[in-house]
Design a protein around this motif. Structure first.
Motif, PDB file in Angstrom:
ATOM      1  N   THR A  31       0.750  -1.222   0.108  1.00 36.12           N
ATOM      2  CA  THR A  31      -0.058  -0.036   0.061  1.00 36.12           C
ATOM      3  C   THR A  31       0.881   1.194  -0.115  1.00 36.12           C
ATOM      4  N   ASP A 217      -4.269  -3.894   0.876  1.00 32.47           N
ATOM      5  CA  ASP A 217      -4.142  -4.424  -0.339  1.00 32.47           C
ATOM      6  C   ASP A 217      -4.355  -6.167  -0.012  1.00 32.47           C
ATOM      7  N   CYS A 242      -8.847  -0.422  -2.266  1.00 34.97           N
ATOM      8  CA  CYS A 242      -7.962  -1.315  -2.467  1.00 34.97           C
ATOM      9  C   CYS A 242      -6.803  -1.134  -3.261  1.00 34.97           C
ATOM     10  N   SER A 243      -5.561  -1.188  -2.703  1.00 36.82           N
ATOM     11  CA  SER A 243      -4.556  -1.218  -3.679  1.00 36.82           C
ATOM     12  C   SER A 243      -4.255  -2.647  -4.450  1.00 36.82           C
ATOM     13  N   SER A 245      -3.792  -5.714  -6.908  1.00 34.70           N
ATOM     14  CA  SER A 245      -2.736  -6.751  -7.506  1.00 34.70           C
ATOM     15  C   SER A 245      -3.352  -7.915  -8.080  1.00 34.70           C
TER      16      SER A 245
END
Length: 278
Positions: A31, A217, A242-243, A245
Motif C-alpha cells: 500500500t 491490499d 484497495c491497492s 494486485s
C-alpha cells in the motif's frame, strides 16, 4: 482511480465533505510500500512522506495500521521524520503495529507493546520440523516479536508452497490458541483477540473522527474493511480503497475504489488532498 459503483462515488464525496473530521488510515506493505522478495528492504514509496504531510494539513488524523512491528515500519517508512512534519501542523501521526497490538504516535514517540503470546516460542521452535513436513525447506521465516511469518515468495513455486504449508501451520497454531493470518505468499501466526478492524474502530472512537478512509491490499486488511462497512451501516461516512494486485482479489470485491498498487495509492492520496482543499 476506479469506482466500483455509483455507491463508491457517493462514499468518496461523503468523506471529502468531512474535511478536518476525517481519519485516513493505510496499510504499509503493498500500500505505502511495494511487495518485494525481502520484506526487510520494503522501503516506503518515495512520494508517500510528502503526500502524508500534505494530507495531514487537511484531515484530523493520519494512521498507519500494519502487521509489521511498529519499529520496523518507522525505519522503513522514515515515519519518525514524517511525524515531526505532521506535528508541526498541529496534527498527529499514529502507527499501529502488529495488527494493533503495538502503538506509536508522533506525540509520545515511543512504542507501547504487550508481551509475546504464550505458545509462540514453542511454535517457532517447531517450525523447522513443520516446514520439512510441508516440503518447503526454502521458506523464509521472519520473527516479529509478537508474531512469526513464514514467506514462500522465494520458493520455486510460491503458490504451491503456500498451499502446502498453510494447513500445517494452521493446525500447529490452533493447538497453541494462536491466530493464523494468510497473506500474499505469507502465513503469519500471532495472538488472538486483535485485528486491524478492532484497532481501527478503537482509533476512530479515540479520535472522535466523523468519517474514515482505509487503504489496504491483502487478506489481513479484510477485518478493517468489514469494520468500515459496519460503521457505514451505522451512518458514519467511510471509504474503502484497495491497492490492487494480481495476487489478491478479495479486497477488490469489497472496495469502493481500486487503484493500481502503491503508485495508484500515491495518486489517490494526491487527489484526495486536492479535493479536501487548503
Amino acid at each position: 482511480m476506479e469506482f466500483r459503483s455509483a455507491t463508491g462515488a457517493d462514499a468518496y464525496h461523503a468523506v471529502v465533505r468531512a474535511g478536518a473530521d476525517l481519519l485516513v488510515a493505510l496499510d504499509f506493505d503493498g500500500t505505502l510500500s511495494p511487495i518485494v522478495e525481502n520484506p526487510e528492504v520494503a522501503l516506503i514509496h518515495h512520494r508517500a512522506g510528502p503526500l502524508l504531510v500534505d494530507l495531514a494539513a487537511r484531515v484530523g488524523t493520519i494512521a498507519v495500521v500494519t502487521g509489521r512491528p511498529a519499529r520496523q515500519v518507522l525505519a522503513l517508512g522514515g515515519l519518525d521524520e514524517v511525524g515531526n512534519a505532521i506535528g508541526e501542523l498541529g496534527r498527529e501521526l499514529v502507527v499501529l503495529g502488529q495488527y494493533g497490538n503495538e502503538r506509536w504516535t508522533s506525540g509520545v514517540r515511543r512504542v507501547v507493546s504487550p508481551k509475546p503470546p504464550a505458545g509462540l516460542a514453542s511454535l517457532i521452535g517447531d517450525l523447522p520440523r513443520l516446514l520439512r513436513r510441508a516440503d518447503v525447506p526454502d521458506a523464509w521465516v521472519e520473527e516479529k516479536g509478537l508474531a512469526v511469518a513464514v514467506h514462500t515468495r522465494r520458493s520455486t513455486d510460491p503458490r504451491a508452497a503456500f498451499e502446502r504449508v498453510l494447513p500445517i501451520l494452521r493446525e500447529a497454531a490452533e493447538a497453541r490458541n494462536l491466530t493464523v493470518e494468510p497473506g500474499r505468499f505469507v502465513v503469519e501466526i500471532r495472538a488472538a483477540g486483535m485485528d486491524k478492524g478492532i484497532a481501527l474502530r478503537r482509533l476512530i472512537d479515540e479520535t472522535g473522527a466523523k468519517a474514515a478512509v482505509f487503504v489496504g491490499d491483502d487478506l489481513g486488511d479484510v477485518p478493517a474493511f468489514e469494520t468500515m462497512l459496519a460503521l457505514r451501516a451505522e451512518g458514519v461516512p467511510t471509504l474503502l480503497v484497495c491497492s490492487g494486485s494480481d495476487e489478491q482479489s478479495e479486497l477488490r470485491e469489497l472496495a469502493d475504489i481500486v487503484v493500481a498498487g502503491p503508485d495508484g495509492v500515491m495518486d489517490f492520496l494526491g487527489t484526495l488532498a486536492d479535493a479536501l482543499g487548503g
